[in-house]
Design a protein around this motif. Sequence first.
Motif, PDB file in Angstrom:
ATOM      1  N   ALA A 164      42.792  -7.500 -18.346  1.00  0.00           N
ATOM      2  CA  ALA A 164      44.172  -7.302 -17.891  1.00  0.00           C
ATOM      3  C   ALA A 164      44.228  -6.150 -16.889  1.00  0.00           C
ATOM      4  O   ALA A 164      44.888  -6.239 -15.844  1.00  0.00           O
ATOM      5  N   ALA A 165      43.508  -5.070 -17.203  1.00  0.00           N
ATOM      6  CA  ALA A 165      43.499  -3.905 -16.297  1.00  0.00           C
ATOM      7  C   ALA A 165      42.836  -4.252 -14.974  1.00  0.00           C
ATOM      8  O   ALA A 165      43.285  -3.811 -13.907  1.00  0.00           O
ATOM      9  N   VAL A 166      41.805  -5.073 -15.032  1.00  0.00           N
ATOM     10  CA  VAL A 166      41.113  -5.489 -13.803  1.00  0.00           C
ATOM     11  C   VAL A 166      42.055  -6.332 -12.938  1.00  0.00           C
ATOM     12  O   VAL A 166      42.130  -6.162 -11.714  1.00  0.00           O
ATOM     13  N   ALA A 167      42.818  -7.221 -13.576  1.00  0.00           N
ATOM     14  CA  ALA A 167      43.767  -8.059 -12.838  1.00  0.00           C
ATOM     15  C   ALA A 167      44.844  -7.188 -12.178  1.00  0.00           C
ATOM     16  O   ALA A 167      45.186  -7.361 -11.010  1.00  0.00           O
ATOM     17  N   MET A 168      45.346  -6.213 -12.945  1.00  0.00           N
ATOM     18  CA  MET A 168      46.363  -5.290 -12.422  1.00  0.00           C
ATOM     19  C   MET A 168      45.808  -4.536 -11.214  1.00  0.00           C
ATOM     20  O   MET A 168      46.475  -4.373 -10.183  1.00  0.00           O
ATOM     21  N   LYS A 169      44.577  -4.106 -11.327  1.00  0.00           N
ATOM     22  CA  LYS A 169      43.962  -3.322 -10.258  1.00  0.00           C
ATOM     23  C   LYS A 169      43.778  -4.169  -8.994  1.00  0.00           C
ATOM     24  O   LYS A 169      43.965  -3.671  -7.874  1.00  0.00           O
ATOM     25  N   ALA A 170      43.432  -5.444  -9.200  1.00  0.00           N
ATOM     26  CA  ALA A 170      43.233  -6.339  -8.054  1.00  0.00           C
ATOM     27  C   ALA A 170      44.547  -6.511  -7.293  1.00  0.00           C
ATOM     28  O   ALA A 170      44.572  -6.518  -6.058  1.00  0.00           O
ATOM     29  N   ALA A 171      45.642  -6.633  -8.039  1.00  0.00           N
ATOM     30  CA  ALA A 171      46.950  -6.760  -7.392  1.00  0.00           C
ATOM     31  C   ALA A 171      47.306  -5.467  -6.666  1.00  0.00           C
ATOM     32  O   ALA A 171      47.806  -5.478  -5.536  1.00  0.00           O
ATOM     33  N   MET A 172      47.012  -4.344  -7.325  1.00  0.00           N
ATOM     34  CA  MET A 172      47.342  -3.038  -6.738  1.00  0.00           C
ATOM     35  C   MET A 172      46.595  -2.802  -5.436  1.00  0.00           C
ATOM     36  O   MET A 172      47.118  -2.181  -4.514  1.00  0.00           O
ATOM     37  N   ALA A 173      45.351  -3.302  -5.376  1.00  0.00           N
ATOM     38  CA  ALA A 173      44.546  -3.090  -4.166  1.00  0.00           C
ATOM     39  C   ALA A 173      45.232  -3.725  -2.963  1.00  0.00           C
ATOM     40  O   ALA A 173      45.107  -3.242  -1.839  1.00  0.00           O
ATOM     41  N   ILE A 174      45.978  -4.786  -3.222  1.00  0.00           N
ATOM     42  CA  ILE A 174      46.678  -5.466  -2.130  1.00  0.00           C
ATOM     43  C   ILE A 174      48.050  -4.835  -1.874  1.00  0.00           C
ATOM     44  O   ILE A 174      48.478  -4.663  -0.742  1.00  0.00           O
ATOM     45  N   LEU A 175      48.713  -4.420  -2.961  1.00  0.00           N
ATOM     46  CA  LEU A 175      50.092  -3.915  -2.807  1.00  0.00           C
ATOM     47  C   LEU A 175      50.146  -2.452  -2.363  1.00  0.00           C
ATOM     48  O   LEU A 175      51.081  -2.036  -1.684  1.00  0.00           O
ATOM     49  N   ASN A 176      49.143  -1.677  -2.764  1.00  0.00           N
ATOM     50  CA  ASN A 176      49.165  -0.239  -2.485  1.00  0.00           C
ATOM     51  C   ASN A 176      49.329   0.126  -1.003  1.00  0.00           C
ATOM     52  O   ASN A 176      50.166   0.965  -0.675  1.00  0.00           O
ATOM     53  N   PRO A 177      48.540  -0.497  -0.112  1.00  0.00           N
ATOM     54  CA  PRO A 177      48.688  -0.138   1.305  1.00  0.00           C
ATOM     55  C   PRO A 177      50.116  -0.378   1.803  1.00  0.00           C
ATOM     56  O   PRO A 177      50.649   0.414   2.587  1.00  0.00           O
ATOM     57  N   ALA A 178      50.745  -1.450   1.288  1.00  0.00           N
ATOM     58  CA  ALA A 178      52.119  -1.752   1.707  1.00  0.00           C
ATOM     59  C   ALA A 178      53.089  -0.684   1.202  1.00  0.00           C
ATOM     60  O   ALA A 178      54.026  -0.285   1.903  1.00  0.00           O
ATOM     61  N   ILE A 179      52.824  -0.214  -0.027  1.00  0.00           N
ATOM     62  CA  ILE A 179      53.687   0.835  -0.577  1.00  0.00           C
ATOM     63  C   ILE A 179      53.555   2.112   0.239  1.00  0.00           C
ATOM     64  O   ILE A 179      54.541   2.761   0.588  1.00  0.00           O
ATOM     65  N   GLU A 180      52.315   2.434   0.582  1.00  0.00           N
ATOM     66  CA  GLU A 180      52.092   3.654   1.354  1.00  0.00           C
ATOM     67  C   GLU A 180      52.795   3.592   2.703  1.00  0.00           C
ATOM     68  O   GLU A 180      53.365   4.582   3.168  1.00  0.00           O
ATOM     69  N   ARG A 181      52.783   2.405   3.311  1.00  0.00           N
ATOM     70  CA  ARG A 181      53.490   2.259   4.585  1.00  0.00           C
ATOM     71  C   ARG A 181      54.979   2.501   4.388  1.00  0.00           C
ATOM     72  O   ARG A 181      55.622   3.201   5.161  1.00  0.00           O
ATOM     73  N   GLU A 182      55.517   1.931   3.309  1.00  0.00           N
ATOM     74  CA  GLU A 182      56.950   2.087   3.036  1.00  0.00           C
ATOM     75  C   GLU A 182      57.319   3.550   2.806  1.00  0.00           C
ATOM     76  O   GLU A 182      58.348   4.024   3.237  1.00  0.00           O
ATOM     77  N   GLN A 183      56.420   4.227   2.070  1.00  0.00           N
ATOM     78  CA  GLN A 183      56.741   5.612   1.715  1.00  0.00           C
ATOM     79  C   GLN A 183      56.444   6.580   2.845  1.00  0.00           C
ATOM     80  O   GLN A 183      56.718   7.766   2.725  1.00  0.00           O
ATOM     81  N   ASP A 184      55.794   6.023   3.893  1.00  0.00           N
ATOM     82  CA  ASP A 184      55.505   6.856   5.039  1.00  0.00           C
ATOM     83  C   ASP A 184      54.637   8.051   4.649  1.00  0.00           C
ATOM     84  O   ASP A 184      54.835   9.170   5.129  1.00  0.00           O
TER      85      ASP A 184
END
Lengths: 218, 296
Positions: A70-90
Amino acid sequence: MPNNLSELLPQMQQAVLDGDEQEAARLAQLALEQGFAPLDAINRGYLPGIRETGRLWEEGEYFLPELVTAAVAMKAAMAILNPAIEREQDGQAIGTVVLGTIQGDIHDIGKTLVGTLLSANGFSVLDLGCDVPIERFVQEATQIKADLVCASALLTTTMLSQRDLVLAVREAGLKAKVMVGGAPVTQKWADEIGADGFADNAVAAVEVAKGLVVHRAA
Amino acid sequence: MQPDAFLQMIDQRVLLLDGGLGTLLISMGLEQGRAPEWWVVEHPQRIYQAHRAYVLAGSELIHTSTFGASPGKLASVGLEGRCQEINQAAVYLAREACEPTTLVAGDVGPTGLLLPPLGKATEQEIGQALQEQMEALAQAGVDLFSIETMFDLREARVAVMAASGLGLPVMASMTFESRKRGYFTIMGDKLVPSLTALHQAGAQAVGFNCSVTPDVMTGMVHAARMEIEVPLVAQPNAGQPQVSAEGIRYPASAEEFARHLVEMALDGARLVGGCCGTDPSFIQAALLALEAAELR
């Protein structure tokens, strides 16, 4: 093609519960392509999956393999979503965190999940990995001017080093707050060793961490 | 010792084992986090003393100080390439502490190599690592093998097969916890099917050690006894460790421990001893209690 996020959310939760790394990543990609807010996907899709995983563990339905996948699946999703979050948060993180499993201890899962959830919630996280010497926590925290130092321990023998970490952080004159966690760790232990924060699961750790940086800002 | 002779022995009487070695060594000055295997080479006299204290307290079978003496585990604590040397020295130290009839069990713990999804190791790699340690133990003259604190049935089976391939008796125990739906390892291996699998893989005695308090283990003995007819080994902790700023404390008293050991023996456990937090005083109390219950 789903045209609203609510169709994707249960699938995200299920991907975590199934420990399906590829499906979790695919759904994250799809969410971004559809223009959905990455934080919504995390907080309303994947995170409920992690919470449910925790509940099933408590219930005795899930065991270590299910927690890990479950943690591995969460991490895989985060690897894709994180860069987008960082862009949003500037680039503006709500706090910087140095995180690791304390020296002598190689247990990775809980610590990594806390790191994943903290970064999902806007913290900038430096994960030092496992078996991290106390000096290294202090060094890295000094270097990046960390707001939080988070140390995990799974063994009753290694949790004793959390006490030394608290002392070392104070002696080095750092302003960073220290959070401790891990299976044998309790609020009582955290109080005894003078740690600033404790949580008994990864989801709760995020709230505690937020509380500590708010206090710091105030 | 021949496996048949071992079976015959435990068929005739309950065998009293030793208690925890690691926690006893810590009380003798082993630093927290320091591998006991270091003391085999640095302080052999203290390892001998610990064994000797158990023998004098009444242990009829003692475990070598080799729980973490598989090649990879040794390498991870700075003892790379010393598998043969340390296992041999540990057997020698145990043997020195024995009375003529005391048995020496070559102690084998998990390799630290994790199978998927926890890690990337294969059963073959685990088998090779264990084979190297077990051959060293066998060459040094152990009477039998004690595979213990296993939490993944796959690794435990590989260990039992490797050990029984060397022609010595094998006792195999895993660490189970009490969950809502019964007793399980942390990997989700269920109690009775696990014990059955280990027996089928070649272990003469199977059971449980570590993790739980004596009263919880009494329940495990009972649960196993209801379903299978295999000689059982039971080695509980002296309660759940309690950590405070002063250090680690195990709450169960020697008397409480001894009382539960008797209960387990009455319920059919044939090999009883202790794990973390127990010391020679626990074994002494157990001996007296077993005698009082006419189990000896």
